[in-house]
Write a protein that holds these residues in place. Sequence first.
Motif, mmCIF file in Angstrom:
data_model
loop_
_atom_site.group_PDB
_atom_site.id
_atom_site.type_symbol
_atom_site.label_atom_id
_atom_site.label_comp_id
_atom_site.label_asym_id
_atom_site.label_seq_id
_atom_site.Cartn_x
_atom_site.Cartn_y
_atom_site.Cartn_z
ATOM 1 N N ALA A 68 0.812 -1.331 -0.029
ATOM 2 C CA ALA A 68 0.268 -0.164 0.170
ATOM 3 C C ALA A 68 0.871 1.081 -0.030
ATOM 4 O O ALA A 68 2.028 1.193 0.447
ATOM 5 C CB ALA A 68 -0.950 -0.096 1.081
ATOM 6 N N PHE A 69 0.710 2.110 -0.705
ATOM 7 C CA PHE A 69 1.095 3.557 -0.698
ATOM 8 C C PHE A 69 0.080 4.630 -0.485
ATOM 9 O O PHE A 69 -0.920 4.733 -0.831
ATOM 10 C CB PHE A 69 1.567 3.548 -2.222
ATOM 11 N N ILE A 70 0.854 5.720 0.064
ATOM 12 C CA ILE A 70 0.170 7.088 0.349
ATOM 13 C C ILE A 70 0.883 7.929 -0.885
ATOM 14 O O ILE A 70 2.215 8.022 -0.828
ATOM 15 C CB ILE A 70 0.132 7.481 1.679
ATOM 16 N N SER A 79 -7.111 24.449 -13.197
ATOM 17 C CA SER A 79 -8.668 24.858 -13.629
ATOM 18 C C SER A 79 -9.475 23.753 -13.037
ATOM 19 O O SER A 79 -9.191 22.493 -13.091
ATOM 20 C CB SER A 79 -8.136 25.095 -15.028
ATOM 21 N N GLU A 80 -10.793 24.135 -13.189
ATOM 22 C CA GLU A 80 -11.687 22.972 -12.906
ATOM 23 C C GLU A 80 -11.852 22.064 -13.888
ATOM 24 O O GLU A 80 -11.926 20.807 -13.633
ATOM 25 C CB GLU A 80 -13.118 23.867 -12.906
ATOM 26 N N GLN A 81 -11.454 22.120 -15.234
ATOM 27 C CA GLN A 81 -11.426 21.160 -16.308
ATOM 28 C C GLN A 81 -10.358 20.316 -16.152
ATOM 29 O O GLN A 81 -10.352 19.080 -15.920
ATOM 30 C CB GLN A 81 -11.265 21.901 -17.495
ATOM 31 N N GLN A 82 -9.230 20.855 -15.347
ATOM 32 C CA GLN A 82 -7.794 19.811 -15.262
ATOM 33 C C GLN A 82 -8.146 19.036 -13.736
ATOM 34 O O GLN A 82 -7.704 18.017 -13.873
ATOM 35 C CB GLN A 82 -6.671 20.869 -15.121
ATOM 36 N N LEU A 83 -8.616 19.542 -12.862
ATOM 37 C CA LEU A 83 -8.950 18.984 -11.594
ATOM 38 C C LEU A 83 -9.952 17.930 -11.835
ATOM 39 O O LEU A 83 -9.907 16.783 -11.489
ATOM 40 C CB LEU A 83 -9.788 19.954 -10.739
ATOM 41 N N ASN A 84 -11.117 18.166 -12.821
ATOM 42 C CA ASN A 84 -12.019 16.929 -13.051
ATOM 43 C C ASN A 84 -11.372 15.891 -13.952
ATOM 44 O O ASN A 84 -11.889 14.768 -13.847
ATOM 45 C CB ASN A 84 -13.249 17.756 -13.755
ATOM 46 N N ALA A 85 -10.617 16.301 -14.859
ATOM 47 C CA ALA A 85 -9.731 15.244 -15.671
ATOM 48 C C ALA A 85 -8.964 14.314 -14.750
ATOM 49 O O ALA A 85 -9.268 13.108 -14.929
ATOM 50 C CB ALA A 85 -8.899 15.984 -16.768
ATOM 51 N N PHE A 86 -8.270 14.974 -13.859
ATOM 52 C CA PHE A 86 -7.604 14.134 -12.980
ATOM 53 C C PHE A 86 -8.701 13.199 -12.104
ATOM 54 O O PHE A 86 -8.309 11.771 -11.605
ATOM 55 C CB PHE A 86 -6.584 14.794 -12.097
ATOM 56 N N ARG A 87 -9.672 13.689 -11.597
ATOM 57 C CA ARG A 87 -10.487 13.136 -10.959
ATOM 58 C C ARG A 87 -10.971 11.905 -11.613
ATOM 59 O O ARG A 87 -11.467 10.685 -10.910
ATOM 60 C CB ARG A 87 -11.684 13.787 -10.320
ATOM 61 N N GLN A 97 -7.566 3.552 -3.829
ATOM 62 C CA GLN A 97 -8.794 3.022 -2.918
ATOM 63 C C GLN A 97 -9.400 4.325 -2.354
ATOM 64 O O GLN A 97 -10.723 4.358 -2.038
ATOM 65 C CB GLN A 97 -8.286 2.239 -1.766
ATOM 66 N N GLN A 98 -8.773 5.419 -2.264
ATOM 67 C CA GLN A 98 -9.271 6.595 -1.782
ATOM 68 C C GLN A 98 -8.488 7.816 -2.207
ATOM 69 O O GLN A 98 -7.314 7.694 -2.755
ATOM 70 C CB GLN A 98 -9.033 6.792 -0.322
ATOM 71 N N CYS A 99 -9.159 8.979 -2.593
ATOM 72 C CA CYS A 99 -8.580 10.166 -3.199
ATOM 73 C C CYS A 99 -9.158 11.468 -2.649
ATOM 74 O O CYS A 99 -10.537 11.336 -2.428
ATOM 75 C CB CYS A 99 -8.799 10.210 -4.772
ATOM 76 N N TYR A 100 -8.278 12.025 -2.073
ATOM 77 C CA TYR A 100 -8.767 13.556 -1.331
ATOM 78 C C TYR A 100 -8.014 14.605 -2.105
ATOM 79 O O TYR A 100 -6.879 14.764 -2.418
ATOM 80 C CB TYR A 100 -8.226 13.418 0.173
ATOM 81 N N TYR A 101 -8.955 15.457 -2.415
ATOM 82 C CA TYR A 101 -8.848 16.735 -2.891
ATOM 83 C C TYR A 101 -8.275 17.820 -1.579
ATOM 84 O O TYR A 101 -9.126 17.940 -0.698
ATOM 85 C CB TYR A 101 -9.724 17.445 -3.751
ATOM 86 N N ASP A 105 0.553 21.221 0.616
ATOM 87 C CA ASP A 105 1.651 21.154 -0.310
ATOM 88 C C ASP A 105 1.137 20.355 -1.780
ATOM 89 O O ASP A 105 1.992 20.438 -2.671
ATOM 90 C CB ASP A 105 2.518 20.092 0.464
ATOM 91 N N GLY A 106 0.216 19.497 -1.533
ATOM 92 C CA GLY A 106 -0.130 18.870 -2.841
ATOM 93 C C GLY A 106 -1.652 19.269 -2.894
ATOM 94 O O GLY A 106 -2.427 19.843 -2.473
ATOM 95 N N ASP A 107 -2.037 18.809 -4.280
ATOM 96 C CA ASP A 107 -3.423 19.007 -4.633
ATOM 97 C C ASP A 107 -4.179 17.754 -4.430
ATOM 98 O O ASP A 107 -5.400 18.151 -4.017
ATOM 99 C CB ASP A 107 -3.573 19.146 -6.178
ATOM 100 N N PHE A 108 -3.925 16.429 -4.271
ATOM 101 C CA PHE A 108 -4.468 15.371 -4.130
ATOM 102 C C PHE A 108 -3.630 14.410 -3.292
ATOM 103 O O PHE A 108 -2.399 14.377 -3.519
ATOM 104 C CB PHE A 108 -4.864 14.631 -5.483
#
Length: 156
Positions: A68-70, A79-87, A97-101, A105-108
């Motif tokens: 397992a890795f964090i 941008s909203e478009q870039q964030l949604n593309a990554f999501r 397993q989990q993803c947090y915005y 220091d980081g975005d996700f």
Amino acid sequence: MAKKIDRASRILLSQIQKDATLSLERLSAVCNLSIPSVQRRLKQLRKQNIVDREVAILNPTSLGQTMAFIITVELERQSEQQLNAFRLIVRKEDRVQQCYYLTGDGDFTLICTVRDMEDFEDLTHELFINNANVKRFRTAVVMESTKVSLLVPSDT
């Protein structure tokens, strides 16, 4: 906004989030309610989306997912478009397993499980290295899972 939930329903929620396979008879006894009342309350809790879903929690090691890795991910553009593309990419990947915005220091931050280092390398290529919008990612290897839980305090 928090929904108003009476004590009996909070006890019911506390019980089913620990073990969703408890029988109606057992839940009835613990909550001091009739079986039909337990059934009605469960139906209402599901309808109100207080009970989001009922799932089986699998042991990753028994299925060959031994690592397992964090991972903290910083995007080049937010941008909203870039964030949604990554999501979208992350939601499609079962090894995440989990993803947090986040702020900071980081975005996700992602919690990932993989079979081995080769599988992890494949995951990093799919999610980060081949993604032009990923500026950098930092990885921490989980040495021990001290606590893993999705329990939500129900104030019983």
